[in-house]
Design an enzyme around this catalytic site. Structure first.
Site, PDB file in Angstrom:
ATOM      1  N   GLU A   1       0.856  -1.184   0.000  1.00  0.00           N
ATOM      2  CA  GLU A   1       0.000   0.000   0.000  1.00  0.00           C
ATOM      3  C   GLU A   1       0.891   1.233   0.000  1.00  0.00           C
ATOM      4  O   GLU A   1       1.806   1.348   0.816  1.00  0.00           O
ATOM      5  CB  GLU A   1      -0.919  -0.020   1.238  1.00  0.00           C
ATOM      6  CG  GLU A   1      -1.823   1.187   1.304  1.00  0.00           C
ATOM      7  CD  GLU A   1      -3.137   0.931   2.040  1.00  0.00           C
ATOM      8  OE1 GLU A   1      -3.536  -0.245   2.168  1.00  0.00           O
ATOM      9  OE2 GLU A   1      -3.757   1.909   2.485  1.00  0.00           O
TER      10      GLU A   1
ATOM     11  N   GLU B   1       7.628  21.464  -2.497  1.00  0.00           N
ATOM     12  CA  GLU B   1       6.604  22.313  -1.883  1.00  0.00           C
ATOM     13  C   GLU B   1       6.276  23.505  -2.783  1.00  0.00           C
ATOM     14  O   GLU B   1       5.115  23.898  -2.906  1.00  0.00           O
ATOM     15  CB  GLU B   1       7.113  22.819  -0.525  1.00  0.00           C
ATOM     16  CG  GLU B   1       6.118  23.712   0.204  1.00  0.00           C
ATOM     17  CD  GLU B   1       6.634  24.167   1.562  1.00  0.00           C
ATOM     18  OE1 GLU B   1       7.863  24.227   1.752  1.00  0.00           O
ATOM     19  OE2 GLU B   1       5.792  24.465   2.442  1.00  0.00           O
TER      20      GLU B   1
ATOM     21  N   ASP C   1      -1.972  14.278   7.471  1.00  0.00           N
ATOM     22  CA  ASP C   1      -1.559  13.025   6.839  1.00  0.00           C
ATOM     23  C   ASP C   1      -0.357  13.193   5.915  1.00  0.00           C
ATOM     24  O   ASP C   1      -0.507  13.107   4.695  1.00  0.00           O
ATOM     25  CB  ASP C   1      -2.749  12.462   6.042  1.00  0.00           C
ATOM     26  CG  ASP C   1      -2.568  11.000   5.686  1.00  0.00           C
ATOM     27  OD1 ASP C   1      -1.580  10.400   6.115  1.00  0.00           O
ATOM     28  OD2 ASP C   1      -3.440  10.458   4.970  1.00  0.00           O
TER      29      ASP C   1
ATOM     30  N   GLU D   1     -10.422   4.703   9.113  1.00  0.00           N
ATOM     31  CA  GLU D   1     -10.540   4.356   7.694  1.00  0.00           C
ATOM     32  C   GLU D   1     -11.047   2.933   7.501  1.00  0.00           C
ATOM     33  O   GLU D   1     -10.521   2.171   6.693  1.00  0.00           O
ATOM     34  CB  GLU D   1      -9.195   4.576   6.990  1.00  0.00           C
ATOM     35  CG  GLU D   1      -8.706   6.019   7.113  1.00  0.00           C
ATOM     36  CD  GLU D   1      -7.417   6.315   6.358  1.00  0.00           C
ATOM     37  OE1 GLU D   1      -6.646   5.378   6.099  1.00  0.00           O
ATOM     38  OE2 GLU D   1      -7.195   7.499   6.043  1.00  0.00           O
TER      39      GLU D   1
ATOM     40  N   ARG E   1     -10.686  17.526  10.752  1.00  0.00           N
ATOM     41  CA  ARG E   1      -9.855  16.322  10.848  1.00  0.00           C
ATOM     42  C   ARG E   1      -8.582  16.581  11.658  1.00  0.00           C
ATOM     43  O   ARG E   1      -8.075  15.696  12.337  1.00  0.00           O
ATOM     44  CB  ARG E   1      -9.528  15.845   9.428  1.00  0.00           C
ATOM     45  CG  ARG E   1      -8.624  14.660   9.383  1.00  0.00           C
ATOM     46  CD  ARG E   1      -8.636  14.075   7.988  1.00  0.00           C
ATOM     47  NE  ARG E   1      -7.480  13.221   7.783  1.00  0.00           N
ATOM     48  CZ  ARG E   1      -7.190  12.612   6.643  1.00  0.00           C
ATOM     49  NH1 ARG E   1      -7.976  12.783   5.592  1.00  0.00           N
ATOM     50  NH2 ARG E   1      -6.137  11.839   6.529  1.00  0.00           N
TER      51      ARG E   1
ATOM     52  N   GLU F   1       5.569   9.264  14.046  1.00  0.00           N
ATOM     53  CA  GLU F   1       5.560   8.482  12.800  1.00  0.00           C
ATOM     54  C   GLU F   1       5.849   9.394  11.613  1.00  0.00           C
ATOM     55  O   GLU F   1       5.159  10.380  11.392  1.00  0.00           O
ATOM     56  CB  GLU F   1       4.187   7.810  12.643  1.00  0.00           C
ATOM     57  CG  GLU F   1       4.088   6.899  11.431  1.00  0.00           C
ATOM     58  CD  GLU F   1       2.690   6.262  11.285  1.00  0.00           C
ATOM     59  OE1 GLU F   1       2.226   5.567  12.220  1.00  0.00           O
ATOM     60  OE2 GLU F   1       2.069   6.461  10.229  1.00  0.00           O
TER      61      GLU F   1
ATOM     62  N   GLU G   1       4.241   9.279  -0.193  1.00  0.00           N
ATOM     63  CA  GLU G   1       2.889   9.200  -0.772  1.00  0.00           C
ATOM     64  C   GLU G   1       2.425  10.551  -1.310  1.00  0.00           C
ATOM     65  O   GLU G   1       1.874  10.631  -2.404  1.00  0.00           O
ATOM     66  CB  GLU G   1       1.924   8.698   0.315  1.00  0.00           C
ATOM     67  CG  GLU G   1       0.468   8.739  -0.091  1.00  0.00           C
ATOM     68  CD  GLU G   1      -0.449   8.253   1.017  1.00  0.00           C
ATOM     69  OE1 GLU G   1       0.045   7.895   2.105  1.00  0.00           O
ATOM     70  OE2 GLU G   1      -1.674   8.244   0.791  1.00  0.00           O
TER      71      GLU G   1
HETATM   72  C1  BDP Z   1      -2.789   7.438   4.497  1.00  0.00           C
HETATM   73  C2  BDP Z   1      -2.758   6.487   3.355  1.00  0.00           C
HETATM   74  C3  BDP Z   1      -3.456   5.185   3.624  1.00  0.00           C
HETATM   75  C4  BDP Z   1      -2.986   4.624   4.951  1.00  0.00           C
HETATM   76  C5  BDP Z   1      -3.194   5.640   6.035  1.00  0.00           C
HETATM   77  C6  BDP Z   1      -2.651   5.213   7.388  1.00  0.00           C
HETATM   78  O1  BDP Z   1      -3.359   7.124   2.246  1.00  0.00           O
HETATM   79  O2  BDP Z   1      -3.185   4.318   2.559  1.00  0.00           O
HETATM   80  O3  BDP Z   1      -3.661   3.458   5.241  1.00  0.00           O
HETATM   81  O4  BDP Z   1      -2.521   6.827   5.722  1.00  0.00           O
HETATM   82  O5  BDP Z   1      -1.677   5.801   7.823  1.00  0.00           O
HETATM   83  O6  BDP Z   1      -1.759   8.350   4.310  1.00  0.00           O
HETATM   84  O7  BDP Z   1      -3.196   4.321   8.018  1.00  0.00           O
END
Ligand code: BDP
Length: 668
Positions: free
Chosen positions: A156, A499, A361, A282, A332, A383, A389
Site C-alpha cells: 500500500e 513544496e 496526513d 478508515e 480532521r 511516525e 505518498e
Molecule cells: C494514508 C494512506 C493510507 C494509509 C493511512 C494510514 O493514504 O493508505 O492506510 O494513511 O496511515 O496516508 O493508516
C-alpha cells in the site's frame, strides 16, 4: 538478464576498512554477524580474521571482552571514551585509533554491530568517536499485503515494486532479499520492523495464527541483524481468527484470546517486538464498536504482550473519514487530540501511542501534531513517512531529511523549549519506502530518505545536510567529489522545491483522489475525507482559530497556540493551514497569496529544469542503469511540476481574478 540489485550505500569497496587483520570477540549473537561481515570483507579484499588480539590491526569487541584487553592502546582509548561519555546505554559504541590500530568497542553486541558499520561509513576521519542512540526504538513499518490488493498492489502506497516479504498470498520462500535489506537497515541503526500493512486484510490476520511458522522465518533473518519483528494486527482478530462472537476489549474471553495469541507468537518468535494497531480508522475495526475507548482497546493487547517484553504500537491516526463536508465545525486536524488527550494516564506502560508527525496526513507541509505534547503521561512515538505518498511517490526527488529534522527539533512543549525528540520516549517510526525494485526505492535518490531516517532516528539533532553528504559519499564516492557535490546540490533543497510547485502555504492535499499523485485542486474538496481548502472567489485556507474557526489552534501549548491563532504571527508556510484569508492577503514575505502561488510555482518548474541539467552532467560518471533511471524520473518530475504549476496558477487566477504582477502568461 535482470539487473543486479543496487548495493545502495554499502558497495563492496565500502568494506575495505575490514580488510586487514581483524580480531572479533564478544558476547551475544550479533558477534557472529560481525565476524561474518569481517570474514566476507577480508575474503574479498585480502586480510584475515586474527585469533590473537595482539596481532590484529582492527579489534571488534564487546565491552566485557574489551576490558580484558585494556592494555592495547586503541582499546584503552575506546574504553576511556565510553567512560567519559556517561552512563552505559545499550547499543552504544566507541571507535578509537592509535597509530595503525583501530578498536571498535560496543557496549553490547548491538553496539558492536552499529560500531562496525559506523567504521565502514566514517572512513576514519576522527580519532575517537562515541555514539549512543537517542531512542531505543527505531522502527520501520511496512504497509505490505500478503495478497495483492486490486488497487494498492502488494505494498500500500508502495512505489518501489512488490513486497520484499510476501508474494502470491504467502511469505516468500526465498528471503534472500530480506537478508540484504536487513543488512542495510542494520547499517543505519534501524532495530524494529513491522512487516505487514496497518490495514489488515483477511489474509494477514493469519500471520497471527496458521502462518506463524512463516513469520518466524522472517524473524530469523531479521534477528541476525539485530532487528525485532512486529506484526500489524486487526482489532477484530478474536472474531476473524478466533471465532469468538465479539472483540470487546473488556470481555474476558477476548482478553484470554489475546493472551493465548501472544503466547503462541512468542513460542514461535521469542524476541517478537509486538503489535501495531490501526483501530477505528478508515474502516478498520476498533473498540468504538463496543462503546469502549482506545485505552481499553490498547490495554488488552498490552497486557497480553507485557509478560513477554512486547509492546503495542497503537496508532493515533483516528478520525471520521465519513464526515459531512457541509459541517464546518468538524476538523480532521483536531481528531487525534480530541480522541487521545482525555485518555492520558490510562494507558498501560507497554502501550506506545504512535502519532503521525502532523495533524493530517504526511502532507508536504504541516505543523507538528499537538498530540505529541498533549499526553505527557503516555509513551509516544512519532511516525514519519519515507514512502513519499504525498511528496512525489519516488518519482520526484524529495529529500525529506530537512522536513524530519524540523519536526524532531521543533520546540513543541514547555514554552517552546522542549523539542519533539525529547517527547518521544517511544522512539521514531517510519513508513518504509522499499520493495523488490532493483534500486530498492524506485527512485535511486530516494535511498537517501531511508538512510536519513536511520541517521535521524539515531541522532535527531544531526544536520540533515551532513547526513545527505554522508549518504551521497557512501553511495557515489568518495573518490568522485564532483558527483557527490552535484547530487547534494540537487537534493538539499528538493523538499522545498517540491513544496514550491504543489499545494501552497500549508494548505495540503490538492492531489488526485485515491492514488494521491499529481494535482487536482478540488479533488477532495466536496468529499467526506475532511481535507479541505475552502477556496472561493474571495479567498482560501482553513480557519482553525479559536476566535472564528475550528479551534484547533487551542490544542497547542503556548506559545504556539497564540502564534498560530494570530495572523500577524502565523508563519507564512503554515498560513493556509490555520487561516482563511483573502486572495490578496499580504504575507510576511511581502507578496500576496496570489502572487506567492504564481512566483513559487514558476520558480519550482525552473528549479526542476535545472535538476534535469545537473543530472545530465553526470552521464558516464555514475552507473549507467542508475543514471538512466534517475533521468527517466526527472523527466516525469519535470512534466508533473509543469502540470501542478499550470493547474494551481490557473485555479488561483480564475478564482481571484488577480493577474500576475509581472504579466507572465500563466493563465490560459
Ligand atoms: C494514508 C494512506 C493510507 C494509509 C493511512 C494510514 O493514504 O493508505 O492506510 O494513511 O496511515 O496516508 O493508516
Amino acid at each position: 538478464m535482470p539487473s543486479p540489485i543496487h548495493a545502495a550505500w554499502l558497495p563492496e569497496d565500502a568494506t575495505t576498512a575490514l580488510a586487514t587483520a581483524v580480531h572479533v570477540s564478544g558476547t551475544g549473537p550479533l558477534v557472529a554477524t560481525v565476524s561474518d561481515e569481517a570474514r566476507a570483507a577480508t575474503r574479498l579484499h585480502g586480510g584475515h580474521l586474527e585469533p590473537d588480539p595482539t596481532a590484529a590491526r582492527l579489534l571488534l569487541l564487546t565491552l566485557d571482552l574489551a576490558r580484558a584487553l585494556a592494555g592495547e592502546p586503541a582499546v584503552a582509548r575506546a574504553l576511556e571514551a565510553l567512560d567519559d561519555d556517561g552512563p552505559s546505554c545499550p547499543e552504544r559504541y566507541a571507535i578509537a585509533r592509535d597509530g595503525d590500530r583501530t578498536a571498535v568497542v560496543g557496549e553490547d553486541d548491538h553496539g558492536l554491530l552499529h560500531g562496525t558499520f559506523a567504521l565502514l561509513r566514517h572512513r576514519g576521519e576522527e580519532d575517537v568517536v562515541v555514539r549512543r542512540p537517542a531512542h531505543r526504538s527505531r522502527m520501520l513499518d511496512h504497509w505490505d499485503n500478503m495478497v495483492s490488493h486490486p488497487v494498492m498492489g502488494t505494498v500500500e502506497r508502495g512505489y518501489a515494486g512488490d513486497s520484499l516479504f510476501f508474494a502470491d498470498g504467502d511469505v516468500r520462500a526465498d528471503l534472500g532479499r530480506v537478508a540484504g535489506y536487513a543488512r542495510l537497515l542494520a547499517s543505519i541503526g534501524v532495530n524494529r520492523v513491522a512487516v505487514n500493512n496497518v490495514n489488515v486484510h483477511r489474509a494477514e490476520t493469519e500471520l497471527l495464527g496458521p502462518r506463524l511458522a512463516d513469520v518466524a522465518r522472517i524473524a530469523d533473518v531479521l534477528r541476525r541483524w539485530g532487528i525485532r519483528l512486529h506484526l500489524s494486527v486487526s482489532f477484530a482478530s478474536p472474531i476473524v481468527l478466533g471465532g469468538l462472537s465479539t472483540a470487546d476489549p473488556l470481555a474476558e474471553e477476548v482478553a484470554r484470546w489475546w493472551t493465548e495469541a501472544a503466547g503462541r507468537v512468542y513460542a514461535a518468535v521469542p524476541d517478537f517486538g509486538g503489535f501495531v494497531v490501526k483501530a477505528d480508522s478508515e474502516g478498520q475495526p476498533g473498540p468504538f464498536a463496543y462503546g469502549r475507548d482506545h485505552a481499553d482497546g490498547a490495554n488488552v493487547l498490552a497486557r497480553a504482550l507485557a509478560p513477554h517484553g512486547g509492546v503495542v504500537h497503537w496508532r493515533a491516526f483516528v478520525y471520521d473519514h465519513r464526515q459531512d463536508w457541509r459541517d464546518r465545525s468538524t476538523d480532521r486536524a483536531r481528531a487525534a487530540s480530541d480522541h487521545f488527550a482525555p485518555l492520558d494516564g490510562r494507558f498501560e506502560p507497554d502501550v506506545v501511542l504512535q502519532v503521525k508527525h502532523g495533524p493530517i496526513d504526511f502532507q508536504v507541509r504541516e505543523p507538528v501534531s499537538p498530540v505529541l505534547a498533549a499526553v505527557p503521561a503516555t509513551t509516544v512515538a512519532v511516525e514519519l513517512q519515507l514512502t513519499q505518498e504525498y511528496t512525489g511517490q519516488q518519482r520526484h526527488v524529495c529529500y525529506l531529511g530537512p522536513a524530519w529534522s524540523e519536526v524532531l527539533t521543533f520546540g513543541l512543549a514547555e514554552r517552546g523549549t522542549r523539542p519533539v525528540h525529547e517527547l518521544v520516549a517511544g522512539g521514531v517510526v517510519g513508513v518504509a519506502n522499499v520493495g523488490t525494485d532493483e534500486f530498492w526505492t524506485g527512485h535511486p535518490l530516494a535511498q537517501a530518505n531511508l538512510f536519513a531516517f536511520g541517521a535521524l532516528a539515531w541522532d535527531p539533532t544531526a544536520d540533515p545536510d551532513a547526513v545527505l553528504r554522508e549518504w551521497a559519499a557512501a553511495t557515489f564516492g568518495p573518490d568522485d567529489e564532483d558527483v557527490v557535490d552535484t547530487v547534494c546540490a540537487m537534493m538539499t533543497d528538493s523538499w522545498a522545491t517540491y513544496e514550491s510547485y504543489t499545494a501552497p502555504l500549508g494548505v495540503g492535499f490538492m492531489v488526485r483522489p485515491g492514488h494521491h499523485y499529481g494535482p487536482d485542486v478540488d479533488g477532495y474538496e466536496y468529499t467526506p475525507w475532511g481535507t479541505y481548502h475552502f477556496a472561493d472567489r474571495d479567498g482560501i485556507g482553513v480557519d482553525r482559530t479559536r476566535a472564528t474557526g475550528t479551534g484547533f489552534t487551542g490544542q497547542y501549548p503556548s506559545p504556539w497556540r497564540e502564534r498560530y491563532e494570530d495572523l500577524a504571527s502565523c508563519p507564512d508556510e503554515l498560513l493556509l493551514f490555520f487561516h482563511h484569508v483573502p486572495w490578496t492577503h499580504r504575507l510576511h514575505s511581502g507578496r500576496t497569496v496570489v502572487q506567492h502561488v504564481y512566483d513559487t510555482h514558476l520558480a519550482g518548474v525552473e528549479r526542476v529544469e535545472e535538476l534535469v541539467r545537473q543530472w545530465a552532467g553526470l552521464e558516464g560518471r555514475v552507473e549507467a542503469d542508475l543514471f538512466a533511471r534517475v533521468q527517466e524520473r526527472l523527466a516525469e518530475q519535470r512534466r508533473s511540476a509543469q502540470e501542478w504549476c499550470d493547474q494551481l496558477c490557473t485555479y488561483v487566477w480564475r478564482h481571484s481574478g488577480v493577474p500576475d504582477e509581472h504579466g507572465r502568461p500563466i493563465h490560459p
